[in-house]
Design an enzyme around this catalytic site. Structure first.
Site, PDB file in Angstrom:
ATOM      1  N   LYS A   1      15.461  18.557  -1.302  1.00 57.24           N
ATOM      2  CA  LYS A   1      15.770  19.164  -3.074  1.00 57.24           C
ATOM      3  C   LYS A   1      17.289  19.278  -3.317  1.00 57.24           C
ATOM      4  O   LYS A   1      18.312  19.092  -1.740  1.00 57.24           O
ATOM      5  CB  LYS A   1      15.131  20.287  -3.005  1.00 57.24           C
ATOM      6  CG  LYS A   1      14.113  20.643  -3.486  1.00 57.24           C
ATOM      7  CD  LYS A   1      13.148  21.972  -3.575  1.00 57.24           C
ATOM      8  CE  LYS A   1      11.286  22.056  -3.800  1.00 57.24           C
ATOM      9  NZ  LYS A   1      11.392  21.167  -4.707  1.00 57.24           N
TER      10      LYS A   1
ATOM     11  N   ARG B   1       0.693  21.192  -2.491  1.00 53.97           N
ATOM     12  CA  ARG B   1      -0.868  20.433  -2.248  1.00 53.97           C
ATOM     13  C   ARG B   1      -1.694  20.787  -1.293  1.00 53.97           C
ATOM     14  O   ARG B   1      -2.375  20.003  -0.651  1.00 53.97           O
ATOM     15  CB  ARG B   1      -0.593  19.216  -3.035  1.00 53.97           C
ATOM     16  CG  ARG B   1      -0.156  18.142  -2.109  1.00 53.97           C
ATOM     17  CD  ARG B   1       0.556  17.044  -3.229  1.00 53.97           C
ATOM     18  NE  ARG B   1       1.193  17.217  -3.967  1.00 53.97           N
ATOM     19  CZ  ARG B   1       1.821  16.887  -4.873  1.00 53.97           C
ATOM     20  NH1 ARG B   1       1.456  15.404  -5.566  1.00 53.97           N
ATOM     21  NH2 ARG B   1       2.911  17.009  -5.951  1.00 53.97           N
TER      22      ARG B   1
END
Length: 483
Positions: free
Chosen positions: A264, A338
């Protein structure tokens, strides 16, 4: 924080008496009595607040303070108006450094006193919440410690319900605000065990890497392998009704998310401690249910890990086998939530649930779509959708339904595995993430809450919100009432 009810409010009940007035109605009887005792003071002050939201203070009234707030015309006093007035009152009380207050606001036209009391307490508690403080030099702190309400029709039962809700919300916020070097997967497991020791109706099992491996949770292990902190699978049960099928809440518990090798940006990466907000909300809801003694069975399943960079971290292009047996090609290591949820959702099958809701700070795409007002949710089950919408409206914890059309599944096709974990482009990111999860939920009714935009406030004043704890508690109250 202490909350209470009174049928006979007075100036000497607390440091400050707060009186909400309508512009088109006479004062209530108790206020008229106080006005007469004070030679018409309240009516004089009311003339100085012509517009909704206008306030006027009067200090040193028999050694206490009086705050008048204009609520407009009775017909226009809505739930939205109530929210604004309560916010203004709370901020004023905190600014003036009052420790106690008696709040007398008019009844809403369309809602019950019980509902109104809950909303006022939840909002006041949200505004008075103070961040955990790790400073070595403390400024002299001040807290609003006690609020007594005058609200005809409200009961002690509704007061206790509201106190249970804010207790769950506060627990969620405290966990989410904790720095990641303290709130590790191990710490989350310890907090779950602590709940089981506080309440007889709660039991808990916390599983480590060896047990996770034995169950075949290759996706959870892949995310965790770059960190020295071992992963945890937390299985916590609230036993409120042994004869009913359980409701299961699955929480994403990524206690820090660097993005892995798909790293990130450095800007605001510190806020990635909030990536376990879904897990925090699950524990907050379970605590509230225990306090409320709801007659339901509730199971919380939390998949917790850190997503970090190291020589052993999972790589883009790696293929892992999930607990379901399905294989996943990891295109983006920053789509890790996920992956851990996939194994947790498969684990949920063993309990034959009534329905399952997963809660996750899953995608930045949902923030682009909905901002920080509404939580995005997806489900194919219309009955569950109606239940979520109803609970959201009643709790004022807003949601917005996003599509889960089969056509979006094409974005997950892989030439090497059963699926990829993220699309090759940035389109429909929150929807394709939910499509990925849907492949692990075919054996039960399921909904997905993407709380990436609503779980915390970003920036210098960053703070967890405690959402969607109010929504989920309201949903579970309806489940309890239907059994």
């Amino acid at each position: 924080m202490n909350y209470g009810l009174t049928h006979t409010p007075s100036l000497n009940m607390s440091e400050c008496l707060v009186l909400g007035v309508f512009s088109d109605l006479a004062l209530p009887d108790f206020a008229t009595a106080i006005d007469n005792e004070q030679q018409g003071l309240i009516k004089k002050l009311c003339q100085r607040v012509p517009e909704p939201g206008n306030t006027v203070w009067q200090t040193d009234v028999e050694g206490h303070s009086l705050l008048i707030i204009q609520c407009g015309k009775k017909e226009g006093f809505s739930a939205n108006s109530l929210q604004k007035r309560v916010g203004e009152i709370t901020e004023a009380l905190i600014k003036q450094r009052f420790s106690s207050a008696t709040v007398c606001l008019p009844r809403l036209n369309q809602e019950s006193s019980e509902w109104q009391l809950e909303q006022m307490i939840v909002q006041i508690d949200n505004l008075r919440y103070q961040l955990l403080d790790f400073k070595t030099k403390h400024a002299k702190s001040h807290k609003l410690e006690s609020v007594i309400f005058h609200l005809p029709g409200a009961t002690e039962k509704s007061l206790e319900m509201a106190k249970a809700i804010v207790s769950g919300v506060e627990f969620c916020r405290d966990l989410a605000n904790m720095p990641a070097n303290i709130c590790t997967p191990t710490y989350l497991g310890e907090q779950a065990i602590s709940l089981s020791k506080q309440f007889d109706q709660i039991s808990c099992q916390v599983m480590g890497p060896e047990e996770i491996k034995e169950m075949g949770m290759g996706a959870l292990l892949a995310v965790a392998q770059g960190s020295d902190q071992p992963p945890r699978l937390i299985d916590i049960h609230y036993h409120g009704n042994k004869n009913s099928a359980p409701v299961i809440l699955v929480g994403k518990g990524i206690t820090f998310d660097s993005g892995g090798l798909s790293i990130k940006p450095a800007n605001a990466m510190d806020e990635m401690k909030y990536d376990m907000s879904g897990a925090a909300s699950v524990l907050g809801v379970i605590k509230a249910c225990a306090l409320l003694k709801l007659p339901i069975n509730l199971i919380g399943i939390i998949a917790s890990a850190e997503n970090l960079i190291s020589g052993s971290a999972v790589k883009s292009g790696d293929i892992v086998t999930t607990m379901s047996g399905q294989t996943v090609e990891i295109i983006n290591t920053d789509a890790e939530g996920r992956l851990v949820l996939a194994d947790a959702l498969t684990y949920a099958e063993r309990y034959n649930p009534d329905f399952v809701i997963d809660i996750a700070t899953l995608t930045g795409a949902i923030i682009v779509a909905l901002g920080n007002i509404a939580t995005g949710y997806m489900t194919r089950d219309e009955q569950l959708a109606k239940s979520i919408e109803r609970a959201a409206n009643e709790s004022q914890d807003k949601v917005w339904r996003m599509p889960l059309d089969e056509a979006y599944q094409d974005a997950l096709e892989s030439p090497l595995a059963d699926m990829i974990n993220a699309g090759f482009d940035r389109s429909a990111g929150s929807i394709t993430a939910a499509c990925f999860l849907s492949r692990f939920t075919e054996k039960y009714r399921w909904a997905h809450l993407d709380i990436a935009g609503t779980a915390w406030i970003s920036g210098k004043k960053r703070n967890a919100t405690g959402r969607p704890v109010p929504l989920l508690i309201q949903l579970l109250r309806h489940v309890a009432n239907s059994r």
